[in-house]
Design a protein around this motif. Structure first.
Motif, PDB file in Angstrom:
ATOM      1  N   ARG A  12       0.888  -1.265   0.075  1.00 13.20           N
ATOM      2  CA  ARG A  12       0.117  -0.029  -0.012  1.00 13.20           C
ATOM      3  C   ARG A  12       0.967   1.255   0.063  1.00 13.20           C
ATOM      4  O   ARG A  12       0.460   2.217  -0.569  1.00 13.20           O
ATOM      5  N   LEU A  13       1.938   1.193   0.749  1.00 16.22           N
ATOM      6  CA  LEU A  13       2.731   2.405   0.742  1.00 16.22           C
ATOM      7  C   LEU A  13       3.510   2.688  -0.640  1.00 16.22           C
ATOM      8  O   LEU A  13       3.661   3.691  -1.254  1.00 16.22           O
ATOM      9  N   LEU A  14       4.289   1.287  -0.902  1.00 17.89           N
ATOM     10  CA  LEU A  14       4.803   1.383  -2.313  1.00 17.89           C
ATOM     11  C   LEU A  14       3.890   2.132  -3.253  1.00 17.89           C
ATOM     12  O   LEU A  14       4.332   2.963  -4.209  1.00 17.89           O
ATOM     13  N   GLU A  15       2.541   1.583  -3.499  1.00 15.71           N
ATOM     14  CA  GLU A  15       1.764   2.233  -4.644  1.00 15.71           C
ATOM     15  C   GLU A  15       1.312   3.757  -4.283  1.00 15.71           C
ATOM     16  O   GLU A  15       1.475   4.506  -5.237  1.00 15.71           O
ATOM     17  N   ALA A  18       4.635   5.791  -5.288  1.00 16.99           N
ATOM     18  CA  ALA A  18       4.807   5.774  -6.342  1.00 16.99           C
ATOM     19  C   ALA A  18       3.716   6.569  -7.488  1.00 16.99           C
ATOM     20  O   ALA A  18       4.347   7.265  -8.295  1.00 16.99           O
ATOM     21  N   ARG A  19       2.373   6.521  -6.980  1.00 13.91           N
ATOM     22  CA  ARG A  19       1.836   7.749  -7.397  1.00 13.91           C
ATOM     23  C   ARG A  19       2.228   9.090  -7.207  1.00 13.91           C
ATOM     24  O   ARG A  19       2.157   9.803  -8.453  1.00 13.91           O
ATOM     25  N   LEU A  20       2.515   9.332  -6.211  1.00 18.51           N
ATOM     26  CA  LEU A  20       3.027  10.877  -5.795  1.00 18.51           C
ATOM     27  C   LEU A  20       4.237  11.012  -6.697  1.00 18.51           C
ATOM     28  O   LEU A  20       4.274  12.083  -7.317  1.00 18.51           O
ATOM     29  N   LEU A  21       5.278  10.277  -6.577  1.00 18.26           N
ATOM     30  CA  LEU A  21       6.694  10.549  -7.488  1.00 18.26           C
ATOM     31  C   LEU A  21       6.169  10.585  -8.828  1.00 18.26           C
ATOM     32  O   LEU A  21       6.701  11.611  -9.603  1.00 18.26           O
ATOM     33  N   GLU A  22       5.279   9.924  -9.379  1.00 23.69           N
ATOM     34  CA  GLU A  22       5.049   9.779 -10.833  1.00 23.69           C
ATOM     35  C   GLU A  22       4.294  10.943 -11.155  1.00 23.69           C
ATOM     36  O   GLU A  22       4.562  11.637 -12.178  1.00 23.69           O
ATOM     37  N   ALA A  23       3.361  11.610 -10.253  1.00 23.63           N
ATOM     38  CA  ALA A  23       2.783  12.783 -10.437  1.00 23.63           C
ATOM     39  C   ALA A  23       3.830  14.245 -10.363  1.00 23.63           C
ATOM     40  O   ALA A  23       3.352  15.166 -11.050  1.00 23.63           O
ATOM     41  N   GLY A  24       4.960  13.693  -9.908  1.00 19.64           N
ATOM     42  CA  GLY A  24       5.889  14.761  -9.725  1.00 19.64           C
ATOM     43  C   GLY A  24       6.935  14.539 -10.939  1.00 19.64           C
ATOM     44  O   GLY A  24       7.820  15.493 -10.914  1.00 19.64           O
ATOM     45  N   GLY A  25       6.651  13.729 -11.611  1.00 13.41           N
ATOM     46  CA  GLY A  25       7.344  13.624 -13.032  1.00 13.41           C
ATOM     47  C   GLY A  25       8.515  12.649 -12.959  1.00 13.41           C
ATOM     48  O   GLY A  25       9.199  12.624 -14.028  1.00 13.41           O
ATOM     49  N   HIS A  26       8.592  11.896 -11.978  1.00 17.87           N
ATOM     50  CA  HIS A  26       9.714  10.852 -11.938  1.00 17.87           C
ATOM     51  C   HIS A  26       9.025   9.469 -12.641  1.00 17.87           C
ATOM     52  O   HIS A  26       7.955   9.255 -12.461  1.00 17.87           O
ATOM     53  N   GLN A  27      10.046   8.794 -13.096  1.00 19.26           N
ATOM     54  CA  GLN A  27       9.768   7.563 -13.377  1.00 19.26           C
ATOM     55  C   GLN A  27      10.089   6.573 -12.362  1.00 19.26           C
ATOM     56  O   GLN A  27      11.166   6.657 -11.627  1.00 19.26           O
ATOM     57  N   VAL A  28       9.159   5.608 -11.924  1.00 19.68           N
ATOM     58  CA  VAL A  28       9.191   4.613 -10.744  1.00 19.68           C
ATOM     59  C   VAL A  28       9.069   3.333 -11.043  1.00 19.68           C
ATOM     60  O   VAL A  28       8.502   2.918 -11.757  1.00 19.68           O
ATOM     61  N   THR A  29      10.324   2.508 -10.321  1.00 24.64           N
ATOM     62  CA  THR A  29      10.009   0.982 -10.269  1.00 24.64           C
ATOM     63  C   THR A  29      10.025   0.817  -8.869  1.00 24.64           C
ATOM     64  O   THR A  29      10.511   1.334  -8.061  1.00 24.64           O
ATOM     65  N   LEU A  30       9.296  -0.005  -8.574  1.00 23.52           N
ATOM     66  CA  LEU A  30       8.803  -0.594  -7.417  1.00 23.52           C
ATOM     67  C   LEU A  30       9.603  -1.737  -7.065  1.00 23.52           C
ATOM     68  O   LEU A  30       9.800  -2.719  -7.784  1.00 23.52           O
ATOM     69  N   ALA A  31      10.072  -2.017  -5.522  1.00 25.90           N
ATOM     70  CA  ALA A  31      10.421  -3.193  -5.313  1.00 25.90           C
ATOM     71  C   ALA A  31      10.062  -3.644  -3.947  1.00 25.90           C
ATOM     72  O   ALA A  31       9.855  -2.923  -2.901  1.00 25.90           O
ATOM     73  N   PHE A  32       9.616  -4.984  -3.796  1.00 20.72           N
ATOM     74  CA  PHE A  32       8.852  -5.408  -2.548  1.00 20.72           C
ATOM     75  C   PHE A  32       9.667  -6.209  -1.377  1.00 20.72           C
ATOM     76  O   PHE A  32       9.407  -6.612  -0.455  1.00 20.72           O
TER      77      PHE A  32
END
Length: 128
Positions: A12-15, A18-32
């Motif tokens: 949940r925190l990752l998602e 990710a949404r916040l950073l993508e909205a800020g223009g960043h390309q995001v990769t997630l790792a669990f």
């Protein structure tokens, strides 16, 4: 903006991050997991990570995060590391703290996370 690798064992925190950073223009990769971080590290310009990950017994453990910090640096990655933790004392005063650009206290305000990543992208701040 930047290619940001975000690592946390809470999906949940990752998602949300990710949404916040993508909205800020960043390309995001997630790792669990810590192993996913190492597999996806190539090309990351900033790494945002939790400090506590499950140990082999499944217990949340800051030692796993400190091991991950060492593994990231041993891999040759020099990307700024931003650590988020509710227990910053688990990192402060350890050798691994020297490899970290910034520690954010959980719960992290989303605006603080976005500002920390943007600051880490500045050329003069990219030194671990």
């Amino acid at each position: 903006m930047a290619r940001v690798l975000v690592a946390d064992d809470d999906p949940r925190l990752l998602e949300l991050q990710a949404r916040l950073l993508e909205a800020g223009g960043h390309q995001v990769t997630l790792a669990f997991s810590t192993s996913e971080v190492i597999r996806q590290l190539d090309g990351a310009e900033v790494v945002v990570m939790d400090l506590r990950f499950p140990n082999p017994q499944g217990v949340s453990d800051a030692r796993e995060g400190r091991k991950l910090i060492r593994r990231i640096r041993e891999s040759g990655c020099q990307a700024p590391l931003i650590v988020m933790s509710g227990w910053p004392e688990d990192l402060l005063g350890t050798p691994e703290a020297e490899f970290v650009s910034r520690i954010l206290m959980k719960p992290v305000k989303l605006v603080d996370l976005l500002q920390a990543v943007s600051a880490a992208c500045e050329p003069s701040r990219n030194l671990p």
